[in-house]
Design a protein around this motif. Structure first.
Motif, PDB file in Angstrom:
ATOM      1  N   LYS C   8       4.724 -36.979   5.404  1.00 55.92           N
ATOM      2  CA  LYS C   8       5.554 -36.575   6.549  1.00 55.92           C
ATOM      3  C   LYS C   8       6.585 -35.545   6.120  1.00 55.92           C
ATOM      4  N   SER C   9       7.046 -35.661   4.885  1.00 59.87           N
ATOM      5  CA  SER C   9       8.091 -34.764   4.399  1.00 59.87           C
ATOM      6  C   SER C   9       7.539 -33.521   3.709  1.00 59.87           C
ATOM      7  N   LEU C  10       6.224 -33.387   3.637  1.00 59.86           N
ATOM      8  CA  LEU C  10       5.637 -32.203   2.987  1.00 59.86           C
ATOM      9  C   LEU C  10       5.597 -31.032   3.958  1.00 59.86           C
ATOM     10  N   SER C  11       6.043 -29.879   3.493  1.00 61.16           N
ATOM     11  CA  SER C  11       5.874 -28.672   4.306  1.00 61.16           C
ATOM     12  C   SER C  11       4.440 -28.176   4.168  1.00 61.16           C
ATOM     13  N   ARG C  12       4.046 -27.285   5.095  1.00 59.33           N
ATOM     14  CA  ARG C  12       2.706 -26.716   5.020  1.00 59.33           C
ATOM     15  C   ARG C  12       2.502 -25.966   3.700  1.00 59.33           C
ATOM     16  N   VAL C  13       3.497 -25.242   3.295  1.00 56.09           N
ATOM     17  CA  VAL C  13       3.377 -24.486   2.042  1.00 56.09           C
ATOM     18  C   VAL C  13       3.217 -25.430   0.853  1.00 56.09           C
ATOM     19  N   GLU C  14       4.031 -26.467   0.818  1.00 52.55           N
ATOM     20  CA  GLU C  14       3.919 -27.437  -0.275  1.00 52.55           C
ATOM     21  C   GLU C  14       2.533 -28.081  -0.289  1.00 52.55           C
ATOM     22  N   ALA C  15       2.066 -28.468   0.880  1.00 51.62           N
ATOM     23  CA  ALA C  15       0.774 -29.152   0.951  1.00 51.62           C
ATOM     24  C   ALA C  15      -0.341 -28.236   0.469  1.00 51.62           C
ATOM     25  N   ILE C  16      -0.312 -26.993   0.905  1.00 52.27           N
ATOM     26  CA  ILE C  16      -1.387 -26.070   0.509  1.00 52.27           C
ATOM     27  C   ILE C  16      -1.278 -25.751  -0.985  1.00 52.27           C
ATOM     28  N   THR C  17      -0.060 -25.623  -1.493  1.00 49.55           N
ATOM     29  CA  THR C  17       0.100 -25.424  -2.929  1.00 49.55           C
ATOM     30  C   THR C  17      -0.526 -26.572  -3.717  1.00 49.55           C
ATOM     31  N   LEU C  18      -0.257 -27.768  -3.265  1.00 54.27           N
ATOM     32  CA  LEU C  18      -0.796 -28.931  -3.952  1.00 54.27           C
ATOM     33  C   LEU C  18      -2.329 -28.925  -3.905  1.00 54.27           C
ATOM     34  N   LEU C  19      -2.881 -28.610  -2.747  1.00 53.56           N
ATOM     35  CA  LEU C  19      -4.346 -28.570  -2.634  1.00 53.56           C
ATOM     36  C   LEU C  19      -4.933 -27.457  -3.498  1.00 53.56           C
ATOM     37  N   ASP C  20      -4.234 -26.350  -3.588  1.00 53.56           N
ATOM     38  CA  ASP C  20      -4.749 -25.237  -4.400  1.00 53.56           C
ATOM     39  C   ASP C  20      -4.731 -25.580  -5.893  1.00 53.56           C
ATOM     40  N   ILE C  21      -3.657 -26.241  -6.333  1.00 51.44           N
ATOM     41  CA  ILE C  21      -3.624 -26.658  -7.737  1.00 51.44           C
ATOM     42  C   ILE C  21      -4.723 -27.691  -7.999  1.00 51.44           C
ATOM     43  N   ALA C  22      -4.970 -28.544  -7.021  1.00 48.16           N
ATOM     44  CA  ALA C  22      -6.059 -29.511  -7.171  1.00 48.16           C
ATOM     45  C   ALA C  22      -7.402 -28.798  -7.338  1.00 48.16           C
ATOM     46  N   GLU C  23      -7.573 -27.654  -6.703  1.00 49.24           N
ATOM     47  CA  GLU C  23      -8.803 -26.866  -6.910  1.00 49.24           C
ATOM     48  C   GLU C  23      -8.933 -26.453  -8.381  1.00 49.24           C
ATOM     49  N   ASP C  24      -7.819 -26.023  -8.953  1.00 51.20           N
ATOM     50  CA  ASP C  24      -7.857 -25.653 -10.372  1.00 51.20           C
ATOM     51  C   ASP C  24      -8.203 -26.875 -11.229  1.00 51.20           C
ATOM     52  N   MET C  25      -7.614 -28.005 -10.873  1.00 53.00           N
ATOM     53  CA  MET C  25      -7.860 -29.223 -11.656  1.00 53.00           C
ATOM     54  C   MET C  25      -9.324 -29.647 -11.533  1.00 53.00           C
ATOM     55  N   ALA C  26      -9.901 -29.467 -10.363  1.00 53.43           N
ATOM     56  CA  ALA C  26     -11.313 -29.835 -10.175  1.00 53.43           C
ATOM     57  C   ALA C  26     -12.198 -29.026 -11.112  1.00 53.43           C
ATOM     58  N   ASP C  27     -11.781 -27.792 -11.398  1.00 54.18           N
ATOM     59  CA  ASP C  27     -12.571 -26.962 -12.317  1.00 54.18           C
ATOM     60  C   ASP C  27     -12.588 -27.547 -13.730  1.00 54.18           C
ATOM     61  N   VAL C  28     -11.489 -28.217 -14.105  1.00 57.39           N
ATOM     62  CA  VAL C  28     -11.410 -28.805 -15.446  1.00 57.39           C
ATOM     63  C   VAL C  28     -12.534 -29.821 -15.657  1.00 57.39           C
ATOM     64  N   ALA C  29     -12.883 -30.519 -14.577  1.00 56.85           N
ATOM     65  CA  ALA C  29     -13.917 -31.554 -14.685  1.00 56.85           C
ATOM     66  C   ALA C  29     -15.259 -30.978 -15.110  1.00 56.85           C
ATOM     67  N   ASN C  30     -15.421 -29.677 -14.965  1.00 51.92           N
ATOM     68  CA  ASN C  30     -16.697 -29.066 -15.349  1.00 51.92           C
ATOM     69  C   ASN C  30     -16.701 -28.521 -16.772  1.00 51.92           C
ATOM     70  N   ARG C  31     -15.566 -28.632 -17.453  1.00 46.71           N
ATOM     71  CA  ARG C  31     -15.498 -28.100 -18.808  1.00 46.71           C
ATOM     72  C   ARG C  31     -16.166 -29.039 -19.805  1.00 46.71           C
ATOM     73  N   GLU C  32     -16.445 -28.514 -20.960  1.00 51.05           N
ATOM     74  CA  GLU C  32     -17.030 -29.333 -22.036  1.00 51.05           C
ATOM     75  C   GLU C  32     -16.037 -30.445 -22.415  1.00 51.05           C
ATOM     76  N   VAL C  33     -14.815 -30.061 -22.706  1.00 49.44           N
ATOM     77  CA  VAL C  33     -13.767 -31.045 -22.977  1.00 49.44           C
ATOM     78  C   VAL C  33     -12.865 -31.101 -21.746  1.00 49.44           C
ATOM     79  N   LYS C  34     -12.964 -32.227 -21.039  1.00 48.33           N
ATOM     80  CA  LYS C  34     -12.300 -32.331 -19.741  1.00 48.33           C
ATOM     81  C   LYS C  34     -10.830 -32.698 -19.876  1.00 48.33           C
ATOM     82  N   LYS C  35     -10.159 -32.073 -20.791  1.00 44.91           N
ATOM     83  CA  LYS C  35      -8.757 -32.412 -21.038  1.00 44.91           C
ATOM     84  C   LYS C  35      -7.913 -31.163 -21.107  1.00 44.91           C
TER      85      LYS C  35
END
Lengths: 316, 316, 316
Positions: C8-35
């Motif tokens: 409820k307290s998240l702004s649209r910009v904050e929410a989209i920033t969080l989702l965009d960083i999550a996209e980057d994190m999802a890419d990590v799962a495809n790496r050889e070393v997922k860390k």
């Protein structure tokens, strides 16, 4: 190797490969820093539907020595205990990125279901399923026997001609079953000694000799005498009259221990009921391998995790 | 140092060395990356036969900051609760390669048994045994007092001439006992204040003054007032009439707190029963060290793990 | 971002920033070393006052992939269950050096209290508080919807014009509430479908359409149908007659699933009651996102931990 589900399905070559890799892993324990970077970035989930602190921490220690991340998932108090299906649990672990799942389950066959389901791509290790199998226990037992017999010249060898007498609750023991198949594959001969009430009704397909007389079995001079743990709940269920009677007829007491042939070793998967299935003198003697079995358990589990989770994992 | 079993057996030099290393460890907490590689490849087992989340996570945080692997072994639901002996548990942990064992046990003396047994070569840290000792608690208390008194000039110093009044259930408190021996070794003078029912029958060998009157003790102007936690089960066992009565006579309430001399500090090992043995005003004041004690606990436990598990570990 | 307490307290910009960083994190799962080494030396405490293995291990996996140390603190059996206040628990964790606290609590608002208290400076993530919010669940749901709609072109986008029908126990569901606020912020339109007994008395402030007829809602052709888990304890409390009746009127059975418009996706936060609120055919179909939601949960939680605990953490 994709999964480690049973010893019955292991070929002789696979079994010896696993034992040989465990030899390499045992060497790591002697290093200054007892850690290998091999599984860095991999996640191993300990999925335990039954409590088993000893087995869980052995796998946890093995995974951490290979630098894997470990997540402990006890089914108690989880959604699993609220009726979530094994399928949904498996898919959840898969989605979270589990590379390996070590599963202990009260239902025989649960690890096989998991591995064959397509629900999860992770390597599955059976850490004990019902009365079916407990393959890493049998592998650590075989590793221990091989080292006692051949020392540093163990690599590449099986257990051809070795005689192993396994004593106790054969009916319910997954340890007995896993040992039976693996020891037979490696060329050993297995004799089971048990109260008649604790032997399965049909053992015709088992490559083993079945007997009821521990004294005769000891006088036969086996290379290995392996005592199984007696579960108190069996006694309550009237499989045998009482603990004194059990100990008198099927326990490795001091008198029987003294009659063992000079080269025999004494094994027990732990935890022991001292004074019931094994006397303290037998458990603590130089011929007892109880502590080596625990140490070797970590090496064997490192080997299994390595085979299943490293880049060399086979596709089928 | 091979083990940390009690403060009674610590020499002054050993105690001060431990506190000085804890000072170095406290500095680590201010770094960008609060981790040292010192214990990489070492395994620390938290072997808890009693629940104690606070103590367990303090040791876990300390070990992880030193890059050790941590395995939590709660005796509940394990083979230990099925009657496995301490000997077999210890040998199992030894065989798994534990380098350090942090043990909490309801039986006084269990850590000493473990350390003196030859069952396991690991460094043993007593994290509380029955009503006997809890040495890291006393060390963090001494560390906290020393820092309050001497600040950054603490290194190398003891607590000579410091007066410490410890209030509460002296009869059952391992914290009180560990503090008694350590404070005495460091040169402080201890006064115990307790209900007559909560003082041991024979305290003649204790280097402490025993009293029953908290008001008189406060008017004496001690440097430190340490309030012990009251266990609800003691009250039920009729050691004192009820919580209001306890609080009225032996609690650090607002009135007594206001009468403390201006330099006195207030300590409590936590978790606090606010309103029972200590008022919220006292607990939250600037003179309360409750939070510092927790933070210092991590530093002191890092120091203990370092001394016991690093390459410098003594042979005897 | 300092804390993640509610959507409820998240702004649209904050929410989209969080989702965009999550996209980057999802890419990590495809790496050889997922860390990633990002949070090395940071300590994340999972402070769970309610059992939730799924949520706990999702956060644990997320933190470990960022190289943080994780300490699990279950309130059961701890001093917390002996009546320690949230304040004292928080101050203890602060003093131990916790950089992040993931809190699950039965009381609505507990994470807000923790974050606003000054007791602890750590970043606080609400992992579910009473019937109030469960923000990372809503974020992973939004992430999942966005990916299904826009694939690799998701970054930077909201969910403008997307229609989402959420079905089930709206009265007690923190998942429903967190989704409501976040979906509204991102531009989606929410319709709630529930038995009349499971809708709050006053929903006038909610940016949502409320209805009782699942068939009509399905015929409206929403982009997303999200089925909530039914808690068995609600049924026992007479909120609805029995599970067959619930399933008949508000379950996504095979017939209703077949009538969904061709582009609709089916969501469920898990664990599912197959055959109650959702049929197995619906749960396992290509249009079901159940497994993606779990995988995306790890990415979203990595993003949240990164935002709160990395050097870039905002001061307010």
């Amino acid at each position: 190797m994709r999964h480690l589900l049973s010893t019955k399905s292991l070929s002789r070559v696979e079994a010896i490969t696993l034992l040989d890799i465990a030899e390499d892993m045992a060497d790591v324990a002697n290093r200054e820093v007892k850690k290998l970077p091999t599984l860095r970035g991999k996640t191993v989930v300990n999925l335990f539907f039954e409590d088993s602190t000893r087995t869980r921490i052995s796998f946890e220690a093995a995974a951490k020595r290979l630098s894997a991340d470990v997540i402990n998932f006890s089914a108690k108090g989880s959604s699993v205990s609220k009726g979530e299906s094994l399928k949904d649990t498996a898919q959840t672990l898969a989605a979270m990125g589990a590379d390996g799942v070590v599963i202990r389950h009260p239902a025989s066959g649960a690890p096989q279901v998991l591995a064959g389901s397509g629900w999860i791509d992770a390597g599955i290790i059976n850490a004990g399923d019902g009365t079916h199998e407990h393959p890493t226990q049998a592998l650590l037992d075989a590793f221990t026997i091989r080292r006692r017999l051949h020392g540093t010249a163990s690599r590449g060898r099986g257990l051809d001609g070795v005689t192993v007498t396994i004593v106790g609750d054969i009916l319910h023991s997954r340890v007995a079953r896993s040992n039976l198949w693996l020891l037979d594959t490696l060329g050993a001969h297995v004799t089971f000694i048990a109260p008649p009430t604790l032997v399965p009704a049909d053992t015709s397909a088992w490559p083993a000799t079945i007997g009821y007389d521990l004294d005769a079995a000891i006088d036969a001079g086996p290379d290995v005498v392996m005592m199984l743990r007696i579960q108190a709940e069996r006694m309550n269920a009237a499989f045998f009259p009482n603990s004194r009677e059990y100990s008198r007829r099927w326990g490795l007491d001091d008198e029987r221990f003294s009659r063992l042939s000079s080269h025999s070793i004494v094994m027990h998967p732990g935890p022991m009921n001292r004074g019931l299935e094994i006397s303290s003198a037998a458990a603590d003697s130089d011929r007892s391998t109880v502590r080596e079995q625990v140490a070797n358990g970590v090496s064997v589990r490192m080997a299994a995790l390595y085979l299943l989770l490293s880049g060399d994992r086979e596709d089928s």
